[in-house]
Design a protein around this motif. Structure first.
Motif, mmCIF file in Angstrom:
data_model
loop_
_atom_site.group_PDB
_atom_site.id
_atom_site.type_symbol
_atom_site.label_atom_id
_atom_site.label_comp_id
_atom_site.label_asym_id
_atom_site.label_seq_id
_atom_site.Cartn_x
_atom_site.Cartn_y
_atom_site.Cartn_z
ATOM 1 N N GLN A 1 0.825 -1.206 0.000
ATOM 2 C CA GLN A 1 0.000 0.000 0.000
ATOM 3 C C GLN A 1 0.863 1.262 0.000
ATOM 4 N N LEU B 1 2.028 4.348 -3.718
ATOM 5 C CA LEU B 1 2.195 5.775 -3.933
ATOM 6 C C LEU B 1 3.401 6.063 -4.825
ATOM 7 N N ASN C 1 -5.103 12.005 -9.227
ATOM 8 C CA ASN C 1 -4.413 11.043 -8.369
ATOM 9 C C ASN C 1 -4.691 11.421 -6.921
ATOM 10 N N GLU D 1 -4.332 9.994 -4.195
ATOM 11 C CA GLU D 1 -3.281 9.635 -3.245
ATOM 12 C C GLU D 1 -2.221 10.728 -3.166
ATOM 13 N N PRO E 1 -1.735 13.112 0.398
ATOM 14 C CA PRO E 1 -1.039 11.933 0.927
ATOM 15 C C PRO E 1 -1.295 11.691 2.408
ATOM 16 N N TYR F 1 -4.357 9.715 2.519
ATOM 17 C CA TYR F 1 -4.035 8.363 2.069
ATOM 18 C C TYR F 1 -3.329 7.588 3.174
ATOM 19 N N HIS G 1 -5.823 6.393 5.619
ATOM 20 C CA HIS G 1 -6.535 5.233 5.092
ATOM 21 C C HIS G 1 -5.711 3.958 5.266
#
Length: 220
Positions: free
Chosen positions: A164, A168, A184, A186, A190, A193, A196
């Motif tokens: 994961q 990135l 994007n 992500e 960030p 992200y 998450h």
């Protein structure tokens, strides 16, 4: 009295800084000693004197970039050693994603180039610099899973988390080659992200731990 001026960086340091930047931009194969020396404002003889060859300079530049990243984003994510293993693991995940997301991270840019055109130098870096980080995360995952886990489950969880995080890096690579692809999420956020990945990973680890723990009916 006038302010004292900063001393100029030593030749070795200038070479390492310039090399980390150029290796990040071009990779090992495409980078040239001549270009590195030009940016470092020195000559090729100084590379031979301080590093012997391009390979040794590559390793030192990579190590420099790695340690610089850790100065900015400590690997523990700023989480106290006394915190729960879940919080400490979350800190490491957030630190890793922050380092990957940072456009000024030469270390991960070099890794990106290394993945595209591998050199025979990667094992040394992995062993000396990256492996301790890997072992620390494996230890935390084992703590989160509890005493009933096994090595395979620990390693599978580690692979899932790292996958994961390195997603990135793949997204950054795709964006650099296909700039027209602008959406994007992500990269746009960030931090979100990272949140998450933390919540997803900790929930998965908890589900595995609950499955591994003996039920009350199994007690004698």
């Amino acid at each position: 009295m006038p302010e004292p001026t900063a001393k100029p960086l030593k030749t070795r340091t200038r070479l390492i800084i310039a090399a980390s930047r150029i290796f990040a931009e071009k990779g090992f194969q495409e980078a040239t000693i001549a270009e590195i020396c030009e940016q470092a404002q020195t000559n090729i003889a100084s590379v031979n004197y301080h590093f012997r060859d391009k390979e040794s300079l590559y390793l030192e530049a990579w190590r420099h970039a790695f340690l610089k990243d850790l100065e900015i984003y400590p690997s523990d994510g700023g989480v106290a050693p006394s915190a729960s293993p879940e919080k400490r693991l979350a800190g490491r995940i957030r630190s890793l994603i922050a380092r990957i997301a940072d456009d000024d991270s030469h270390f991960f840019a070099i890794i990106n180039k290394e993945m595209a055109q591998p050199t025979s130098l990667l094992p040394e870096i992995l062993e000396k610099e990256i492996n301790p980080q890997r072992q620390a995360m494996l230890t935390l995952i084992a703590e989160c899973l509890g005493p009933n886990t096994d090595e395979r489950t620990i390693h599978f969880c580690h692979a899932s988390i790292i996958g994961q995080c390195f997603h990135l890096l793949k997204v950054k690579h795709m964006q650099s080659h296909f700039p027209a692809r602008k959406h994007n999420p992500e990269l746009e956020n960030p931090t979100a992200y990272a949140d998450h990945v933390v919540h997803f990973s900790l929930a998965g680890i908890k589900a595995l731990r609950d499955r591994l723990e003996p039920s009350s009916g199994d007690e004698t």
